[in-house]
Design a protein around this motif. Sequence first.
Motif, PDB file in Angstrom:
ATOM      1  N   SER A   1      93.975  77.623  65.458  1.00 60.93           N
ATOM      2  CA  SER A   1      95.058  76.697  65.143  1.00 60.93           C
ATOM      3  C   SER A   1      96.322  77.066  65.902  1.00 60.93           C
ATOM      4  N   ASP A   2      97.049  76.049  66.304  1.00 61.87           N
ATOM      5  CA  ASP A   2      98.373  76.190  66.922  1.00 61.87           C
ATOM      6  C   ASP A   2      98.375  76.926  68.254  1.00 61.87           C
TER       7      ASP A   2
ATOM      8  N   ASN B   1     100.455  78.773  73.597  1.00 63.73           N
ATOM      9  CA  ASN B   1     100.710  79.467  72.337  1.00 63.73           C
ATOM     10  C   ASN B   1      99.533  80.305  71.865  1.00 63.73           C
TER      11      ASN B   1
ATOM     12  N   GLY C   1      98.028  75.464  71.134  1.00 52.94           N
ATOM     13  CA  GLY C   1      98.607  74.579  72.139  1.00 52.94           C
ATOM     14  C   GLY C   1      97.641  74.255  73.271  1.00 52.94           C
TER      15      GLY C   1
ATOM     16  N   ASN D   1      95.568  71.701  63.257  1.00 51.07           N
ATOM     17  CA  ASN D   1      96.449  71.842  64.411  1.00 51.07           C
ATOM     18  C   ASN D   1      95.749  72.391  65.644  1.00 51.07           C
ATOM     19  N   THR D   2      94.532  71.969  65.883  1.00 49.40           N
ATOM     20  CA  THR D   2      93.801  72.373  67.066  1.00 49.40           C
ATOM     21  C   THR D   2      93.728  71.196  68.015  1.00 49.40           C
TER      22      THR D   2
ATOM     23  N   SER E   1     100.619  85.699  65.797  1.00 49.19           N
ATOM     24  CA  SER E   1     101.532  84.604  66.179  1.00 49.19           C
ATOM     25  C   SER E   1     102.451  85.024  67.318  1.00 49.19           C
TER      26      SER E   1
ATOM     27  N   ASP F   1     102.196  84.075  70.651  1.00 50.26           N
ATOM     28  CA  ASP F   1     102.392  83.042  71.666  1.00 50.26           C
ATOM     29  C   ASP F   1     102.394  83.598  73.091  1.00 50.26           C
TER      30      ASP F   1
END
Length: 122
Positions: free
Chosen positions: A34-35, A55, A37, A3-4, A63, A65
């Motif tokens: 990862s993640d 994010n 955004g 998810n990169t 986490s 964001d």
Amino acid sequence: MRNTTIIFILMTYFNAYSQNWIQSQKIVSSDRESDDGFGNSIAISNNFLIVAAENEDFYLSPSDDAGAVYLFAYDSVADSWKEVQKVVPTLRKTRSYFGNSVAISGKTTLIGSDEYSLDSIG
């Protein structure tokens, strides 16, 4: 890395018979995770590229964001884009999504933050 997001820079190639787009560079943030955004919002002006990662998390929480924006400058000698600065708000807040929108014109950059709470000043 799952998810990169990666930004691909394309350039056009002309010859007498056809016009083709080819990949000239892959851009990632120096601290990608990862993640984050990365690339959710991008803008370009002259030799500057702004890439947001709304994010992106800061060290207090894995986490949160909080968000970040990365500034890349085009190096004509190396014929490539190089990361020159990571921009975050002075007071980073959980789920503020800093960088949910970006714009650049000349030397002026605008960065949006979707959920950033107002302080007593407004």
